[in-house]
Motif scaffolding. Structure first.
Motif, PDB file in Angstrom:
ATOM      1  N   THR A   1     -10.850   8.223   1.793  1.00 38.19           N
ATOM      2  CA  THR A   1     -11.539   9.445   1.408  1.00 38.19           C
ATOM      3  C   THR A   1     -10.634  10.272   0.497  1.00 38.19           C
ATOM      4  O   THR A   1      -9.419  10.047   0.440  1.00 38.19           O
ATOM      5  CB  THR A   1     -11.912  10.289   2.642  1.00 38.19           C
ATOM      6  OG1 THR A   1     -10.702  10.703   3.283  1.00 38.19           O
ATOM      7  CG2 THR A   1     -12.785   9.504   3.604  1.00 38.19           C
ATOM      8  N   LYS A   2     -11.216  11.250  -0.181  1.00 36.58           N
ATOM      9  CA  LYS A   2     -10.423  12.127  -1.051  1.00 36.58           C
ATOM     10  C   LYS A   2      -9.350  12.884  -0.272  1.00 36.58           C
ATOM     11  O   LYS A   2      -8.313  13.221  -0.822  1.00 36.58           O
ATOM     12  CB  LYS A   2     -11.324  13.147  -1.745  1.00 36.58           C
ATOM     13  CG  LYS A   2     -12.148  12.608  -2.863  1.00 36.58           C
ATOM     14  CD  LYS A   2     -12.914  13.753  -3.509  1.00 36.58           C
ATOM     15  CE  LYS A   2     -13.859  13.266  -4.565  1.00 36.58           C
ATOM     16  NZ  LYS A   2     -14.595  14.371  -5.204  1.00 36.58           N
ATOM     17  N   THR A   3      -9.599  13.124   0.996  1.00 33.69           N
ATOM     18  CA  THR A   3      -8.657  13.902   1.810  1.00 33.69           C
ATOM     19  C   THR A   3      -7.707  13.032   2.628  1.00 33.69           C
ATOM     20  O   THR A   3      -6.930  13.553   3.411  1.00 33.69           O
ATOM     21  CB  THR A   3      -9.427  14.849   2.761  1.00 33.69           C
ATOM     22  OG1 THR A   3     -10.283  14.065   3.595  1.00 33.69           O
ATOM     23  CG2 THR A   3     -10.254  15.864   1.981  1.00 33.69           C
ATOM     24  N   SER A   4      -7.750  11.739   2.407  1.00 37.36           N
ATOM     25  CA  SER A   4      -6.889  10.826   3.158  1.00 37.36           C
ATOM     26  C   SER A   4      -5.416  11.105   2.849  1.00 37.36           C
ATOM     27  O   SER A   4      -5.045  11.300   1.687  1.00 37.36           O
ATOM     28  CB  SER A   4      -7.219   9.378   2.786  1.00 37.36           C
ATOM     29  OG  SER A   4      -6.296   8.501   3.392  1.00 37.36           O
ATOM     30  N   PRO A   5      -4.558  11.091   3.877  1.00 33.83           N
ATOM     31  CA  PRO A   5      -3.124  11.282   3.630  1.00 33.83           C
ATOM     32  C   PRO A   5      -2.467  10.041   3.016  1.00 33.83           C
ATOM     33  O   PRO A   5      -1.365  10.128   2.488  1.00 33.83           O
ATOM     34  CB  PRO A   5      -2.564  11.576   5.020  1.00 33.83           C
ATOM     35  CG  PRO A   5      -3.504  10.910   5.957  1.00 33.83           C
ATOM     36  CD  PRO A   5      -4.862  10.994   5.299  1.00 33.83           C
ATOM     37  N   GLU A   6      -3.146   8.900   3.088  1.00 33.37           N
ATOM     38  CA  GLU A   6      -2.603   7.675   2.511  1.00 33.37           C
ATOM     39  C   GLU A   6      -2.698   7.719   0.991  1.00 33.37           C
ATOM     40  O   GLU A   6      -3.648   8.262   0.432  1.00 33.37           O
ATOM     41  CB  GLU A   6      -3.379   6.455   3.003  1.00 33.37           C
ATOM     42  CG  GLU A   6      -3.197   6.140   4.451  1.00 33.37           C
ATOM     43  CD  GLU A   6      -3.901   4.845   4.810  1.00 33.37           C
ATOM     44  OE1 GLU A   6      -3.456   3.776   4.358  1.00 33.37           O
ATOM     45  OE2 GLU A   6      -4.904   4.930   5.531  1.00 33.37           O
ATOM     46  N   VAL A   7      -1.734   7.103   0.328  1.00 34.37           N
ATOM     47  CA  VAL A   7      -1.759   7.004  -1.133  1.00 34.37           C
ATOM     48  C   VAL A   7      -2.519   5.736  -1.502  1.00 34.37           C
ATOM     49  O   VAL A   7      -2.165   4.643  -1.059  1.00 34.37           O
ATOM     50  CB  VAL A   7      -0.327   6.965  -1.710  1.00 34.37           C
ATOM     51  CG1 VAL A   7      -0.362   6.771  -3.218  1.00 34.37           C
ATOM     52  CG2 VAL A   7       0.430   8.221  -1.335  1.00 34.37           C
ATOM     53  N   PRO A   8      -3.564   5.863  -2.313  1.00 33.75           N
ATOM     54  CA  PRO A   8      -4.331   4.677  -2.702  1.00 33.75           C
ATOM     55  C   PRO A   8      -3.565   3.840  -3.719  1.00 33.75           C
ATOM     56  O   PRO A   8      -2.646   4.321  -4.386  1.00 33.75           O
ATOM     57  CB  PRO A   8      -5.593   5.264  -3.326  1.00 33.75           C
ATOM     58  CG  PRO A   8      -5.161   6.585  -3.861  1.00 33.75           C
ATOM     59  CD  PRO A   8      -4.112   7.080  -2.903  1.00 33.75           C
ATOM     60  N   GLU A   9      -3.968   2.599  -3.831  1.00 33.19           N
ATOM     61  CA  GLU A   9      -3.423   1.749  -4.887  1.00 33.19           C
ATOM     62  C   GLU A   9      -4.182   1.978  -6.182  1.00 33.19           C
ATOM     63  O   GLU A   9      -3.656   1.781  -7.273  1.00 33.19           O
ATOM     64  CB  GLU A   9      -3.524   0.282  -4.477  1.00 33.19           C
ATOM     65  CG  GLU A   9      -2.671  -0.045  -3.271  1.00 33.19           C
ATOM     66  CD  GLU A   9      -2.960  -1.422  -2.733  1.00 33.19           C
ATOM     67  OE1 GLU A   9      -2.551  -2.402  -3.387  1.00 33.19           O
ATOM     68  OE2 GLU A   9      -3.604  -1.515  -1.665  1.00 33.19           O
ATOM     69  N   CYS A  10      -5.444   2.380  -6.035  1.00 35.23           N
ATOM     70  CA  CYS A  10      -6.315   2.571  -7.185  1.00 35.23           C
ATOM     71  C   CYS A  10      -7.263   3.735  -6.918  1.00 35.23           C
ATOM     72  O   CYS A  10      -7.809   3.849  -5.833  1.00 35.23           O
ATOM     73  CB  CYS A  10      -7.117   1.288  -7.429  1.00 35.23           C
ATOM     74  SG  CYS A  10      -8.306   1.397  -8.770  1.00 35.23           S
TER      75      CYS A  10
END
Length: 82
Positions: free
Chosen positions: A29-38
């Motif tokens: 989600t936009k608010t996820s604390p994880e950093v996306p790969e893409c």
């Protein structure tokens, strides 16, 4: 792959998320604390160019893919520069 989709259009968002999940991607989600790969970003969205610039400043390693419902050469150039 961890993908974050920034798109306000519900139909487009549901179709893309469904296809990516079926292919094995993890949707953040936009608010996820994880950093996306893409990050896949709709240029028709609110403050799209500003969001690209902020994202690149905070996480330069993240791949950013931008799309728009209509081709707008100037907007795509602005997105590349952001």
């Amino acid at each position: 792959m961890k993908i974050q989709l920034w798109c306000d259009d519900l139909v487009i968002r549901l179709k893309l998320e469904s296809a990516w999940k079926a292919a094995g991607a993890t949707m953040l989600t936009k608010t996820s604390p994880e950093v996306p790969e893409c990050v896949v970003l709709d240029l028709a969205g609110r403050r799209a160019l500003e969001n690209i610039a902020k994202l690149r400043a905070a996480h330069p390693e993240v791949v950013v893919i931008a799309f728009a419902p209509e081709y707008d050469a100037e907007l795509f150039e602005q997105a590349k520069a952001a």
